[in-house]
Structures are given as C-alpha cells and as structure tokens.
Design an enzyme around this catalytic site. Sequence first.
Site, PDB file in Angstrom:
ATOM      1  N   GLU B  48       2.450  -8.080  -7.978  1.00 57.26           N
ATOM      2  CA  GLU B  48       2.406  -8.298  -6.277  1.00 57.26           C
ATOM      3  C   GLU B  48       3.845  -8.401  -5.851  1.00 57.26           C
ATOM      4  OE1 GLU B  48      -0.029  -7.739  -4.669  1.00 57.26           O
ATOM      5  OE2 GLU B  48      -1.577  -7.857  -5.970  1.00 57.26           O
ATOM      6  N   ASN B  52       6.120  -5.421  -3.746  1.00 60.18           N
ATOM      7  CA  ASN B  52       6.515  -5.704  -2.510  1.00 60.18           C
ATOM      8  C   ASN B  52       8.007  -5.378  -2.331  1.00 60.18           C
ATOM      9  OD1 ASN B  52       4.171  -6.883  -1.408  1.00 60.18           O
ATOM     10  ND2 ASN B  52       4.762  -8.936  -1.600  1.00 60.18           N
ATOM     11  N   ARG B 106      -2.112  -0.560   2.250  1.00 58.24           N
ATOM     12  CA  ARG B 106      -1.844  -2.052   1.941  1.00 58.24           C
ATOM     13  C   ARG B 106      -3.260  -2.759   2.333  1.00 58.24           C
ATOM     14  NH1 ARG B 106       1.307  -0.282  -1.152  1.00 58.24           N
ATOM     15  NH2 ARG B 106       0.035  -2.000  -2.410  1.00 58.24           N
TER      16      ARG B 106
HETATM   17  N1  LIG Z   1      10.118  -8.407  -0.388  1.00 55.87           N
HETATM   18  C1  LIG Z   1      10.061  -8.047   0.607  1.00 55.87           C
HETATM   19  N2  LIG Z   1      10.700  -7.231   1.704  1.00 55.87           N
HETATM   20  C2  LIG Z   1      10.290  -7.018   2.860  1.00 55.87           C
HETATM   21  N3  LIG Z   1       9.228  -7.556   3.435  1.00 55.87           N
HETATM   22  C3  LIG Z   1       8.318  -7.971   2.480  1.00 55.87           C
HETATM   23  C4  LIG Z   1       8.273  -8.207   1.122  1.00 55.87           C
HETATM   24  N4  LIG Z   1       7.379  -8.926   0.627  1.00 55.87           N
HETATM   25  C5  LIG Z   1       6.394  -9.005   1.648  1.00 55.87           C
HETATM   26  N5  LIG Z   1       7.059  -8.530   2.833  1.00 55.87           N
HETATM   27  C6  LIG Z   1       6.287  -8.484   4.258  1.00 55.87           C
HETATM   28  O1  LIG Z   1       5.304  -9.197   4.045  1.00 55.87           O
HETATM   29  C7  LIG Z   1       3.918  -8.695   4.358  1.00 55.87           C
HETATM   30  C8  LIG Z   1       2.908  -9.249   3.674  1.00 55.87           C
HETATM   31  O2  LIG Z   1       3.112  -9.074   2.150  1.00 55.87           O
HETATM   32  P1  LIG Z   1       2.011  -9.080   1.224  1.00 55.87           P
HETATM   33  O3  LIG Z   1       2.410  -8.708  -0.207  1.00 55.87           O
HETATM   34  O4  LIG Z   1       0.842 -10.436   1.482  1.00 55.87           O
HETATM   35  O5  LIG Z   1       0.786  -7.933   1.569  1.00 55.87           O
HETATM   36  P2  LIG Z   1       1.227  -6.521   1.577  1.00 55.87           P
HETATM   37  O6  LIG Z   1       2.137  -6.151   0.807  1.00 55.87           O
HETATM   38  O7  LIG Z   1       1.513  -5.928   3.082  1.00 55.87           O
HETATM   39  O8  LIG Z   1      -0.222  -5.638   1.070  1.00 55.87           O
HETATM   40  P3  LIG Z   1      -0.751  -5.951  -0.242  1.00 55.87           P
HETATM   41  O9  LIG Z   1       0.079  -6.935  -0.962  1.00 55.87           O
HETATM   42  O10 LIG Z   1      -1.986  -6.664  -0.154  1.00 55.87           O
HETATM   43  O11 LIG Z   1      -0.691  -4.515  -0.872  1.00 55.87           O
HETATM   44  C9  LIG Z   1       4.346  -7.248   4.187  1.00 55.87           C
HETATM   45  O12 LIG Z   1       3.146  -6.274   4.672  1.00 55.87           O
HETATM   46  C10 LIG Z   1       5.614  -7.015   4.404  1.00 55.87           C
HETATM   47  O13 LIG Z   1       5.698  -6.977   5.969  1.00 55.87           O
HETATM   48 MG   LIG Z   2       2.091  -6.994  -1.338  1.00 60.42          MG
END
Ligand SMILES: Nc1ncnc2c1ncn2[C@@H]1O[C@H](COP(=O)(O)OP(=O)(O)OP(=O)(O)O)[C@@H](O)[C@H]1O
Ligand SMILES: [Mg+2]
Lengths: 108, 146
Positions: B48, B52, B106
């Site tokens: 995860e 990200n 996502r």
């Molecule tokens: N390393 C990162 N850099 C920039 N933005 C981030 C990062 N990690 C998370 N985010 C932001 O936080 C949001 C939520 O992250 P999360 O991992 O919970 O969900 P997601 O990545 O959108 O979906 P999923 O993990 O279910 O595929 C993301 O949509 C993004 O906008």
């Molecule tokens: Mg994610």
Amino acid sequence: MKIASEYSDGRLTVFLAGELDHHSAKTAVDGIADSIDRYLPRDLVLDLTQLGFMDSSGIAVIVRSYKKMRSAGGRMYIENPQTQPLKVLDASGIDRMIPIAAKREVTT
Amino acid sequence: MTVTNYIKLEFPSFSSNESFARAAAAGFAAQLDPTLDELGDIKTSVSEAVTNCIVHAYPDSIGTISMRLRILDGEKLEIVIRDKGRGIADLQQAMLPMYTTGGEERSGMGFTIMESFMDKLKVKSTPGKGTTVTMLRTIRQRRGFR
Ligand SMILES: Nc1ncnc2c1ncn2[C@@H]1O[C@H](COP(=O)(O)OP(=O)(O)OP(=O)(O)O)[C@@H](O)[C@H]1O
Ligand SMILES: [Mg+2]
C-alpha cells in the site's frame, strides 16, 4: 498475474492466479472486461483460489468489474479467496455489494 | 529502544518494484519468525505504502522511493517508506476511508488498510517536498512448535 476464464449456461467464471497489485491491475481489469464483452454473462464468478496476494488495487479491479456487470443487469460473486486476499476484502467492506463464498468441498 | 538489525533500500518508482518491495520486507521480517498471517499483513502494508509513492507521489515521472526496515528491541518491526514527491496538503482528509484523488483505478482504502493491519501508522507530509510513512508491528515470540 495469470487470468483464465470459463463459460457455461450464462455463468462466466474468471480465474485470477498469482499476485494482484497496481502493477498487474490493468491486465486483470482488461482481461475481465474482455471476457464480459465476449460472453455477456448473467453471472460473473471471480475465482480467487490461485490468487496468493491482493492489495487495495485489487479492490478497485473488483469494483470496476462489479459496476460493469451491474450496468448490464448481471450479478457478481467472489469465490474461494485465500487468507490474505480475504482479509483485504473484509477490510474494504466489499461483501456488502458482492457475496464472498468459500468453495464447497466436493465430497465423493 | 535498541535497534537490533536494519536494512535500507532505494529503488525507482517502477510498478514492477511493488512485488520486490513486498518480498524484501517479508524476507527481512522472517528473522522474527512471524506467522503466515503476520507476513501477509506486512506485505500488504508495504504494498500500500509503496504503491502510493508510485501512483500519487510521482504521478508523471519516475522518482526515488526509499524503504528502511528496523528490528526494535528484538520484537518490533518498524517500516519507513519515504518519497520526495508531491506531498499531501490535507492529511486528515487523505486518511479517511474511501477518500481518493485517484479516480476509478483506486479505492481510497490504502491508509485504512495500513492502519488496521499494523499496530501503529504515522504519516508526515509536506506539499511539494514528499511524504514519509512509518509503521510499527510487534511480532511476538511463540513458544514450542507451531
Ligand atoms: N505518497 C503519497 N504522495 C502523495 N499523495 C499521497 C501519497 N499517499 C497517499 N496520498 C493521497 O492520499 C489519498 C489516499 O491514499 P490511500 O492509499 O488511502 O487511497 P488511494 O491510494 O487513493 O486508493 P487505494 O490505496 O485504495 O488504491 C490518495 O488518493 C492521495 O491523494
Ligand atoms: Mg493507496
């Protein structure tokens, strides 16, 4: 990620094998969509017996497949997830939309 | 707190490195003799956090991801995954279940999964500078045969 499918009597079963993550998600989404378009099934069964790993990218794959089936008036089921994929499925609450079943043991 | 062992890795944000990062973390964690379920939780959380970085931190370029794993006090696994990408402006919102800026590819469940699969999750982020995710998981030693 390996993907195979089987069709009979309105029921399409798609078998996912290997690891379903962001890297392999496109292969899975496209593979499932192609099979749905080819067979236009009433039921889609996602068989996860051979899927050793899945993360949240897999949840999005499943939700997209579910929406595709639902927009065509069909149904979708998930079958036989191993422990790790099941834990991710449970965390996502996806079983409120899609029934998850362990495969019935074949008794002889 | 005593650091008993550590590794540091750096790799480019190619999606093919997602499985590598999971396997590396599981391989390092193996010395704590985790159960298969614990290994699954570690792999999932690493997947995860690394995904990200690849998807959100460096959306239209390839950047560097760093991963540091440490064993603390002989029984805790600490995982630190860092990028120097876009950063997150509103962390509280980003960590809400189902919140995503990633569209239909996502599900917005990444942080929720890390939070529930690990004992502790800490996220630090500066817009334009990058994001650091720190996770902690205690692997208790069991006695006898398993
Ligand atoms: N390393 C990162 N850099 C920039 N933005 C981030 C990062 N990690 C998370 N985010 C932001 O936080 C949001 C939520 O992250 P999360 O991992 O919970 O969900 P997601 O990545 O959108 O979906 P999923 O993990 O279910 O595929 C993301 O949509 C993004 O906008
Ligand atoms: Mg994610």
